[in-house]
Design a protein around this motif. Structure first.
Motif: not given
Length: 413
Positions: A301, A305-307, A309-310
């Motif tokens: 995050r 690269y939030e996506r 991590a999600w």
């Protein structure tokens, strides 16, 4: 009608015997099943980065190309066994010789793969068609293959300074991997530990070093990362038999591929130890979640690269409480379900569904086959016999949709 057979499960496990770089001095045994697991983890990273902005249908189609292409390549590799890459590349450049090789491989694999149904077999045949055009999925798989192979090579090249092939192999890896620099994520992988993607890919590779059943003699030994790949493949096969939608099939593969990722941070702790102390299992899960956030999800995050991590959190069941929970995504929120609800009402791409109880059954099957194979190979220790008896007893009446897990276990004499 599709079904799962003992022969398919055992053939998939065969990569645990297949040694890589067996003409080089190695610091440890490098196994095909481990390499394939590492390759598919990297392929998932590249897939997520290169699918941004595409429509749902395109994303699912690309994901299917990557997952099934990875499985098909693995099966092909298991059949051709010890053909060295330079020789294989020469065969592939000769259309007549390559067509003969493909025909022979398909003849060997048809009895094993046919029970999964005509559609799966036809896709396998089409994947190796000589005139098939290369796709983005192929490019992602090629780049991931090169990364995982180079990662292995970097472990052994300094031990093989006397080998005149080493400089040529090293230059070839660097040149071929750089050729894929147009793919999002490849430059970051090439830069190694200078960024979070390189660190994560390297960190996952270290799961090769962690052996399962570490205090129990076994032949062959299996690593945590190899086990993860087995569970991923079994989950995909189970998904086909359940008539799962495309998104669900892919999610189940990647859930299997990542389900033991937290063990990189706490090591593989066997179930009897976890259950021997009151609430120890809960404490371990807390530590795993903390370390996962500190070393993987938080850094992802922090670097944008939030996506990624999600998605990892979704696969690992961080919001529902377990990676073995069925779940869907509705308007960006994760909803926990049971198998019957998932199968009857939410088996559609739009819900981004993933299985739980089926993933757990595949995890159990992989553990069962690890123990069963060791016993069949002459390793007769109490822990293995007890594990086989316990797993059979616990699952002898388990039926999940179209699959009778107990009957499948009963096929193993």
């Amino acid at each position: 009608m599709s079904n799962i057979r003992k022969s398919l499960l055992q053939f998939t496990f065969a990569g645990a015997y297949m040694k890589r770089w067996n003409d080089k001095l190695r610091p440890m045994e490098l196994l095909e099943v481990d390499k394939q697991a590492h390759k598919m983890i990297v392929a998932w990273l590249l897939y997520q980065l290169n699918v941004e902005g595409r429509l749902q249908g395109e994303r699912i189609k690309l994901g299917e190309t990557i997952v099934e292409g990875g499985i098909f390549d693995y099966f092909f590799r298991l059949v051709i066994t010890d053909i060295k890459p330079p020789i294989f590349y020469r065969i592939r450049e000769n259309p007549t010789h390559y067509a003969q090789l493909i025909s022979w491989v398909q003849g060997e694999l048809e009895p094993v793969l046919a029970p999964l149904g005509n559609e799966f077999w036809e896709r396998f045949v089409a994947y190796f068609a000589p005139n098939r055009k290369k796709t983005l999925g192929d490019e992602i798989l090629d780049a991931a293959h090169l990364y995982a192979s180079k990662w292995e090579f970097d472990l052994l090249k300094n031990l093989n300074g006397f080998d005149d092939e080493i400089p040529e192999i090293d230059a070839s890896f660097n040149e071929r991997l750089k050729a894929y620099s147009y793919l999002k994520g490849v430059p970051e992988l090439l830069s190694g530990s200078d960024n979070v993607l390189g660190r994560l890919a390297n960190l996952c590779g270290q799961l090769r070093f962690q052996k399962r059943w570490s205090q129990t003699p076994r032949v062959p030994e299996t690593s945590v990362i190899g086990h993860m790949f087995l569970v991923a493949c079994y989950s995909y096969f189970f998904s086909i038999v359940q008539n799962a939608c495309g998104a669900r099939r892919q999610n189940n593969f990647f859930c299997g591929l990542f389900h033991d990722l937290p063990e990189l941070l706490t090591r593989d702790i066997i179930s009897p130890v976890k259950k021997s102390v009151d609430k120890l299992d809960d404490f371990i899960k807390e530590y795993e979640a903390e370390e996962l956030e500190r070393r993987v999800l938080g850094p992802l995050r922090a670097e944008g690269y939030e996506r990624l991590a999600w998605r990892l959190g979704y696969f690992l069941g961080l919001e529902t409480g377990s990676e073995f929970d069925e779940a869907i995504v509705v308007e960006g929120s994760i909803k926990k379900l049971n198998f019957e609800q998932l199968q009857s009402h939410y088996n559609e791409d739009q819900f981004d569904p993933k299985d739980g109880v089926m993933l757990k059954a595949c995890d159990t099957l992989a553990a069962f086959i690890e123990a069963y194979t060791a016993v069949r190979n002459g390793i007769s220790v109490d822990e293995l016999h007890q594990a086989l008896w316990r797993l059979r007893q616990q699952h002898r009446k388990l039926v999940i949709g179209n699959i009778h897990v107990g009957a499948l276990l009963a096929d193993f004499d």
